[in-house]
Design a protein around this motif. Sequence first.
Motif, short mmCIF file in Angstrom:
data_model
loop_
_atom_site.label_atom_id
_atom_site.label_comp_id
_atom_site.label_asym_id
_atom_site.label_seq_id
_atom_site.Cartn_x
_atom_site.Cartn_y
_atom_site.Cartn_z
N THR A 296 10.88 78.20 21.51
CA THR A 296 10.88 76.86 20.90
C THR A 296 10.79 77.09 19.40
OG1 THR A 296 9.60 76.06 22.81
CG2 THR A 296 9.82 74.58 20.92
N PRO A 297 11.92 77.35 18.73
CA PRO A 297 11.89 77.84 17.35
C PRO A 297 11.22 76.92 16.34
CG PRO A 297 14.06 78.15 18.34
CD PRO A 297 13.28 77.28 19.27
N ILE A 298 11.11 75.61 16.65
CA ILE A 298 10.39 74.69 15.78
C ILE A 298 9.36 73.97 16.65
CG2 ILE A 298 10.54 72.77 14.16
CD1 ILE A 298 13.49 73.41 13.81
N ILE A 299 8.09 74.18 16.36
CA ILE A 299 7.01 73.61 17.16
C ILE A 299 6.15 72.70 16.29
CG2 ILE A 299 4.95 74.11 18.54
CD1 ILE A 299 6.17 76.88 19.10
N ARG A 300 5.99 71.47 16.74
CA ARG A 300 5.07 70.56 16.02
C ARG A 300 3.68 70.70 16.62
NH1 ARG A 300 2.31 65.88 15.93
NH2 ARG A 300 2.39 64.62 14.01
N GLN A 301 2.69 70.95 15.75
CA GLN A 301 1.32 71.06 16.20
C GLN A 301 0.62 69.71 16.12
OE1 GLN A 301 -0.40 75.29 15.63
NE2 GLN A 301 0.05 74.54 13.58
N ASP A 302 -0.53 69.63 16.76
CA ASP A 302 -1.27 68.37 16.79
C ASP A 302 -1.68 67.89 15.41
OD1 ASP A 302 -1.05 68.19 19.53
OD2 ASP A 302 -3.00 69.12 19.93
N ASP A 303 -1.87 68.81 14.48
CA ASP A 303 -2.29 68.42 13.12
C ASP A 303 -1.11 67.98 12.24
OD1 ASP A 303 -1.00 70.79 12.59
OD2 ASP A 303 -2.74 71.78 11.68
N GLY A 304 0.10 67.96 12.81
CA GLY A 304 1.26 67.52 12.06
C GLY A 304 2.02 68.63 11.35
N SER A 305 1.53 69.85 11.45
CA SER A 305 2.25 70.99 10.85
C SER A 305 3.34 71.46 11.79
CB SER A 305 1.29 72.12 10.53
OG SER A 305 0.70 72.62 11.71
N TYR A 306 4.29 72.20 11.23
CA TYR A 306 5.42 72.70 12.01
C TYR A 306 5.48 74.22 11.93
CZ TYR A 306 7.20 67.98 12.71
OH TYR A 306 7.33 66.67 13.11
N ILE A 307 5.63 74.85 13.09
CA ILE A 307 5.74 76.30 13.18
C ILE A 307 7.20 76.65 13.37
CG2 ILE A 307 4.99 78.36 14.42
CD1 ILE A 307 2.68 76.83 13.21
N VAL A 308 7.73 77.51 12.51
CA VAL A 308 9.13 77.93 12.60
C VAL A 308 9.15 79.43 12.83
CG1 VAL A 308 11.39 77.94 11.46
CG2 VAL A 308 9.76 76.08 11.01
N SER A 309 9.92 79.88 13.85
CA SER A 309 9.81 81.29 14.24
C SER A 309 11.13 82.03 14.36
CB SER A 309 9.07 81.40 15.58
OG SER A 309 9.71 80.62 16.58
N SER A 310 12.27 81.38 14.23
CA SER A 310 13.53 82.11 14.36
C SER A 310 13.97 82.65 13.00
CB SER A 310 14.63 81.21 14.93
OG SER A 310 15.27 80.45 13.92
N VAL B 105 4.41 73.47 6.66
CA VAL B 105 5.36 74.29 7.42
C VAL B 105 4.87 75.73 7.39
CG1 VAL B 105 7.75 75.07 7.62
CG2 VAL B 105 7.26 72.75 6.80
N ILE B 106 4.79 76.33 8.56
CA ILE B 106 4.33 77.71 8.68
C ILE B 106 5.50 78.57 9.13
CG2 ILE B 106 2.70 79.27 9.81
CD1 ILE B 106 0.85 76.84 10.18
N LEU B 107 5.86 79.55 8.32
CA LEU B 107 6.98 80.44 8.61
C LEU B 107 6.46 81.71 9.27
CD1 LEU B 107 8.92 80.06 5.23
CD2 LEU B 107 9.07 78.63 7.28
N MET B 108 6.82 81.94 10.51
CA MET B 108 6.33 83.08 11.27
C MET B 108 7.22 84.29 11.01
SD MET B 108 3.70 81.61 12.47
CE MET B 108 3.08 82.96 13.46
N LEU B 109 6.95 84.97 9.91
CA LEU B 109 7.80 86.07 9.45
C LEU B 109 7.86 87.21 10.47
CD1 LEU B 109 6.53 86.20 5.76
CD2 LEU B 109 8.45 84.88 6.67
N ALA B 110 6.73 87.56 11.07
CA ALA B 110 6.70 88.66 12.02
C ALA B 110 7.48 88.32 13.29
CB ALA B 110 5.26 89.04 12.37
N ALA B 111 7.48 87.05 13.67
CA ALA B 111 8.28 86.64 14.83
C ALA B 111 9.76 86.76 14.51
CB ALA B 111 7.93 85.20 15.22
N ALA B 112 10.14 86.33 13.32
CA ALA B 112 11.54 86.43 12.91
C ALA B 112 12.01 87.88 12.81
CB ALA B 112 11.73 85.73 11.57
N ASN B 113 11.11 88.77 12.42
CA ASN B 113 11.48 90.18 12.29
C ASN B 113 11.81 90.84 13.62
OD1 ASN B 113 11.30 90.37 9.52
ND2 ASN B 113 9.24 91.21 9.49
N ARG B 114 11.43 90.18 14.72
CA ARG B 114 11.78 90.72 16.04
C ARG B 114 12.68 89.76 16.81
NH1 ARG B 114 7.02 94.39 18.72
NH2 ARG B 114 6.16 95.30 16.81
N ASP B 115 13.42 88.95 16.07
CA ASP B 115 14.33 87.99 16.69
C ASP B 115 15.56 88.73 17.23
OD1 ASP B 115 16.07 85.94 17.38
OD2 ASP B 115 15.58 84.72 15.62
#
Length: 420
Positions: free
Chosen positions: A30-44, A320-330
């Motif tokens: 789920t490359p874009i995830i909305r969290q309960d606090d309204g922030s978005y996690i991006v991982s691709s 917006v939180i960019l998951m750099l380590a997740a992207a590095n193993r995409d």
Amino acid sequence: MTEPKRLFEQVNDYANRADPYPLYAEMRKTPIIRQDDGSYIVSSYRLIKQLQHDPRISVDIRKRPPSDLRGQRAREMSSRGRPVPFLRLDPPEHDHIRRLVTRQFGPPHSPDMIDSMRGELAQLVHELIDRFQGRSRIDIVDDFAYPFPVSVICRLLGVPREDEARFHVWADALVASLDPLPQATGDQQEMGAEQAALEISQYMGELIAEHREHPGSDMLSRLITDYSPEGPLAPADLVVTSVLLLIAGHETTVNLIANSTLTLLRHPDVLERLRSDPELVIPFVEEVLRFEPPVQFNGQRTAIADITLDGVTIPQGSPVILMLAAANRDPERFPDPERFIPDRQDNEHFGFGDGIHYCFGAPLARLEVQIALNALVRRVIEPRLVIDPPPYRQNALLRGPRHLLIDITGIRQSLHFTGT
């Protein structure tokens, strides 16, 4: 299976510090995830690449929504005349200060500065390894990965090395405050960081005054005395920038050296290859930056306009939180991403970020780690991990071993290697 919106909590749970990568694989579903606090996690990889070049993404924490506690505190400090570090500014303010700093650090104004440090870096590394003589067990972090980059940044800036014990405490508090879900309560963490910021700023202000009166050849003196066409750094900006350089100049490099050493010891065949082929260290370090990056994600981003990606709209004002380590193993970007390939080609990772906020200290960090690893593998005899996985630092963002114990048979005498 963990709910997508709970995955970030799991990443920050210390129980997963040794191996967060299965969680990152779940995130990428789920490359874009909305969290309960309204922030978005991006991982691709593709989406993070896009966002790091998107002017609608701000790094200025003061642009967070009014309800955001850290944004409120940043705005309060700014209103009291305490400037924001340039890494947390948007253009044009960011670009102006960054240009003034990089004039003293490398190309195009100081093109030979980094390369000219090879001999000095090698000397520091070999002096540290010489201290292993007569010992059968060492802690790579405390005995090597930490003191080396600290010595380098102190010499570069003109900070007395004997003051390390003082700024170590301040750096720990400030780095801990970057953790989005710290182990301590938010108030405790912020209070610690606030006090640390005040004390280290006072320290750097006093040091700047000394260098202003008695300038030397160090970077701090050059920043003070540089009257470029754009003008010198304002006094307050000089203090906050010096603090940034002191802390950022060693924190991630400590993790990179420790993560690199751990990776080598987990791949003894690669260690042997590196011992016989010193040039392998160059792609090896790049693969560590992809595979075990010292900075796992970037949480200091805010959407300053609505942004629609792959049918998902990130509303204006959302963190917006960019998951750099997740992207590095995409797997859509890197073939066989879960395998460590020391001479991997086409390795455009996010180990040092991307875009206008790409780490300008990357050339020095690369050279430090390359020299450190080549010296270590040539001189340390039969290094063996004591504990695997090792104990990790609490911080989920700056991920690396807190201790890395290895047993050794001995050390070889230094041949005074001067490069990679």
